[in-house]
Design a protein around this motif. Structure first.
Motif: not given
Length: 242
Positions: A92-104, A116-119, A201-213
């Motif tokens: 596991d290269r990134f232990p404790g990695r955030s995950n949008a699918d599981t809510g971790e 980068a949060p996984d999804f 997914i966007i919840t784990y990549y929060p932003t006030d504006y789009i486009p967001y890259t």
């Protein structure tokens, strides 16, 4: 009288002589017969043709023949069994990695250097995309919507980068899947397109504006852009990761 006696004696001598000759003749024939039997064997006495002289048969000659080398006491050499090395569990290269699918993990404003949060997300072409599958690659992730003018304006740049072999994923976070897919088909975009209708997914990549890259380099965020940019800017950001 003497003459008669002499005749009798002569007769007896001739008889004895004849008997002796017959006896010798008979003896000679008997010996010859015996020699014939000894030199020429009958069919019953002849040895079978083709018998292997190294094979010892038992008395009844019906059981399996015994081979002198069959019960050899020399040890048999067998090749040692090769054991396959145990399969190592993936690291596991990134232990404790955030995950949008599981809510971790806890959603936060991302910065360069963060993992980068996984999804996962369903793509327009029916495939399922998972970010962690690209942890050994570089990928550009763009959040957009069809009603966003600046978002639509930079789509041709992403198509050009896709044609050049870069990994491009555009996630619509303001429309439904039908509208998103129809827009991509009408413009004949070949890059990966997904729809985040529930804002998971966007919840784990929060932003006030789009486009967001976000440019992700082997699982780690390398560049962040809020607002639209041109082809050369994105290409430079991607190339700096190689």
């Amino acid at each position: 009288m003497k003459k008669k006696t002499g005749l009798i004696v002569l007769t007896l001598m001739l008889a004895v002589s004849a008997t002796a000759c017959g006896s010798k003749k008979g003896t000679k024939n008997a010996f010859a017969d015996k020699m014939t039997v000894a030199e020429g064997k009958t069919e019953q006495e002849e040895e079978p043709v083709g018998r292997n002289p190294f094979v010892r048969f038992r008395e009844d000659d019906t059981e399996e023949p015994e081979y002198p080398w069959k019960d050899s006491k020399e040890p048999k050499t067998e090749e040692p069994a090769t054991e396959e090395p145990p399969t190592e569990a993936p690291v596991d290269r990134f232990p404790g990695r955030s995950n949008a699918d599981t809510g971790e993990g806890t959603p936060k404003i991302l910065q360069v250097g963060d993992v980068a949060p996984d999804f996962t997300i369903d793509l327009k072409d029916g495939r399922t995309f998972r970010l962690s599958d690209f942890d050994d690659e570089v990928i550009l992730i763009n959040f957009w919507a069809t009603w966003c003018g600046p978002c639509v304006g930079e789509m041709p740049a992403f198509e050009q980068l896709q044609q050049e072999g870069y990994n491009i994923l555009c996630i619509n976070c303001g429309d439904n899947s039908f509208t998103t897919n129809q827009f991509a088909d009408q413009n004949e975009y070949s890059f990966m397109v997904g729809c985040d209708e529930d804002y998971r997914i966007i919840t784990y990549y929060p932003t006030d504006y789009i486009p967001y890259t976000v440019v992700v380099d082997h699982g780690v965020i390398a560049k962040l852009y809020t607002g639209a940019n041109d082809y050369s800017e994105y290409k430079s950001a991607l190339d700096s990761c190689y």
